[in-house]
Design an enzyme around this catalytic site. Sequence first.
Site, mmCIF file in Angstrom:
data_model
loop_
_atom_site.group_PDB
_atom_site.id
_atom_site.type_symbol
_atom_site.label_atom_id
_atom_site.label_comp_id
_atom_site.label_asym_id
_atom_site.label_seq_id
_atom_site.Cartn_x
_atom_site.Cartn_y
_atom_site.Cartn_z
ATOM 1 N N ASP A 1 -7.365 -4.779 2.424
ATOM 2 C CA ASP A 1 -8.468 -4.158 1.696
ATOM 3 C C ASP A 1 -9.587 -3.935 2.698
ATOM 4 O O ASP A 1 -9.974 -4.856 3.423
ATOM 5 C CB ASP A 1 -8.935 -4.994 0.505
ATOM 6 C CG ASP A 1 -9.693 -4.105 -0.468
ATOM 7 O OD1 ASP A 1 -9.087 -3.147 -0.984
ATOM 8 O OD2 ASP A 1 -10.891 -4.339 -0.695
ATOM 9 N N SER A 2 -10.066 -2.715 2.757
ATOM 10 C CA SER A 2 -11.013 -2.382 3.809
ATOM 11 C C SER A 2 -12.036 -1.382 3.300
ATOM 12 O O SER A 2 -11.880 -0.830 2.218
ATOM 13 C CB SER A 2 -10.255 -1.826 5.021
ATOM 14 O OG SER A 2 -9.272 -0.903 4.618
ATOM 15 N N HIS B 1 -11.735 -2.795 12.942
ATOM 16 C CA HIS B 1 -11.720 -3.887 11.967
ATOM 17 C C HIS B 1 -10.273 -4.334 11.666
ATOM 18 O O HIS B 1 -9.972 -5.508 11.610
ATOM 19 C CB HIS B 1 -12.417 -3.411 10.688
ATOM 20 C CG HIS B 1 -11.948 -2.073 10.179
ATOM 21 N ND1 HIS B 1 -11.742 -0.989 11.013
ATOM 22 C CD2 HIS B 1 -11.596 -1.643 8.935
ATOM 23 C CE1 HIS B 1 -11.316 0.042 10.306
ATOM 24 N NE2 HIS B 1 -11.215 -0.325 9.039
ATOM 25 N N THR C 1 0.846 -1.204 0.000
ATOM 26 C CA THR C 1 0.000 0.000 0.000
ATOM 27 C C THR C 1 0.872 1.241 0.000
ATOM 28 O O THR C 1 2.051 1.189 0.387
ATOM 29 C CB THR C 1 -0.907 0.042 1.250
ATOM 30 O OG1 THR C 1 -1.819 1.132 1.148
ATOM 31 C CG2 THR C 1 -0.116 0.217 2.528
ATOM 32 N N LYS D 1 -9.004 3.350 19.053
ATOM 33 C CA LYS D 1 -9.362 2.761 17.745
ATOM 34 C C LYS D 1 -8.556 1.482 17.502
ATOM 35 O O LYS D 1 -9.097 0.471 17.041
ATOM 36 C CB LYS D 1 -9.108 3.773 16.619
ATOM 37 C CG LYS D 1 -9.473 3.211 15.256
ATOM 38 C CD LYS D 1 -9.157 4.119 14.091
ATOM 39 C CE LYS D 1 -9.476 3.381 12.792
ATOM 40 N NZ LYS D 1 -9.000 4.068 11.583
ATOM 41 N N PHE E 1 -8.538 8.895 9.686
ATOM 42 C CA PHE E 1 -8.588 9.161 8.249
ATOM 43 C C PHE E 1 -9.908 8.620 7.702
ATOM 44 O O PHE E 1 -10.726 8.088 8.452
ATOM 45 C CB PHE E 1 -7.380 8.511 7.539
ATOM 46 C CG PHE E 1 -7.422 7.005 7.465
ATOM 47 C CD1 PHE E 1 -7.143 6.223 8.571
ATOM 48 C CD2 PHE E 1 -7.750 6.354 6.272
ATOM 49 C CE1 PHE E 1 -7.193 4.834 8.504
ATOM 50 C CE2 PHE E 1 -7.791 4.968 6.188
ATOM 51 C CZ PHE E 1 -7.518 4.204 7.318
HETATM 52 P P1 ITT Z 1 -4.439 0.695 -0.692
HETATM 53 O O1 ITT Z 1 -5.412 0.045 -1.618
HETATM 54 O O2 ITT Z 1 -3.210 1.188 -1.374
HETATM 55 O O3 ITT Z 1 -4.116 -0.125 0.521
HETATM 56 P P2 ITT Z 1 -6.640 2.523 -0.274
HETATM 57 O O4 ITT Z 1 -6.843 3.768 0.562
HETATM 58 O O5 ITT Z 1 -7.015 2.601 -1.731
HETATM 59 O O6 ITT Z 1 -5.113 2.048 -0.104
HETATM 60 P P3 ITT Z 1 -8.687 0.506 0.117
HETATM 61 O O7 ITT Z 1 -8.813 0.249 -1.327
HETATM 62 O O8 ITT Z 1 -8.615 -0.663 1.050
HETATM 63 O O9 ITT Z 1 -7.388 1.351 0.437
HETATM 64 O O10 ITT Z 1 -9.872 1.473 0.548
HETATM 65 C C1 ITT Z 1 -10.087 1.679 1.882
HETATM 66 C C2 ITT Z 1 -10.946 2.918 2.076
HETATM 67 O O11 ITT Z 1 -11.923 2.621 3.083
HETATM 68 C C3 ITT Z 1 -10.081 4.029 2.639
HETATM 69 O O12 ITT Z 1 -9.589 4.882 1.621
HETATM 70 C C4 ITT Z 1 -11.053 4.730 3.582
HETATM 71 O O13 ITT Z 1 -11.864 5.614 2.852
HETATM 72 C C5 ITT Z 1 -11.909 3.586 4.080
HETATM 73 N N1 ITT Z 1 -11.345 3.018 5.321
HETATM 74 C C6 ITT Z 1 -10.719 1.818 5.464
HETATM 75 N N2 ITT Z 1 -10.296 1.652 6.719
HETATM 76 C C7 ITT Z 1 -10.646 2.784 7.374
HETATM 77 C C8 ITT Z 1 -10.468 3.221 8.687
HETATM 78 O O14 ITT Z 1 -9.801 2.503 9.575
HETATM 79 N N3 ITT Z 1 -10.955 4.422 9.027
HETATM 80 C C9 ITT Z 1 -11.617 5.179 8.144
HETATM 81 N N4 ITT Z 1 -11.815 4.852 6.865
HETATM 82 C C10 ITT Z 1 -11.336 3.653 6.476
#
Ligand code: ITT
Length: 204
Positions: A76-77, A187, A15, A182, A159
Amino acid sequence: MLHADPIHRSLLVSTRNAHKVEEIREILGSRFLISDLSGFPGFPEVEETGSTFHENAAIKALAASARFEGWVIADDSGLEVDALNGAPGVRSARFSGESATDASNRTLLLEKLLSVRGQARSARFRCVIALARDGKVLANFSGSVEGVIIPQEKGAGGFGYDSLFVPEGYCETFAQLGADIKNTLSHRARALSELKNWPHWDRP
Ligand code: ITT
């Protein structure tokens, strides 16, 4: 007798999301030495073409594992909102379009929930972490945390959607609660707790 806490594992996180990396580093602690793709500017952007968190975590982990030796993980989240039938889900990062920012995503989410009240604003964060080595996914770890989306942003920490999400059992958002709290109940913390307890770390 005192023992120093040894660093057992180097893990590359596939990432460039600095917030994720910071949380992962804090949650895993000193037994893991964490690096990420920010040190590799030439590493191409990975397209997240999957339709599930599992698929996208695997895509990101395998992309890095094809080029780097050793242990790789990908997170992935995203946020699933019940009143939006699980959206934004896997599209959480790009909810408001290709040039989305965290702020524009939060604004769109609030707009979509304008007429939804109280417990109907229920939601959860989900996280799936894929662990790869030598170009293969060896394990997946997942975690989720239930909560509600409040009608206006509160708090400056965290964030993404943190300033809109109040976890079950609390009165403040993740952004107000801060990293110390947190990172015990999120998660990501739950998925990483499974990763720490993975029984095969010592397999050759
Ligand atoms: P990578 O794919 O490079 O890891 P990304 O930001 O694109 O980075 P994801 O595709 O997994 O990551 O999208 C995750 C989004 O979900 C992230 O940009 C946030 O908007 C939200 N998210 C995930 N975890 C979070 C958290 O702990 N707190 C707040 N928002 C979260």
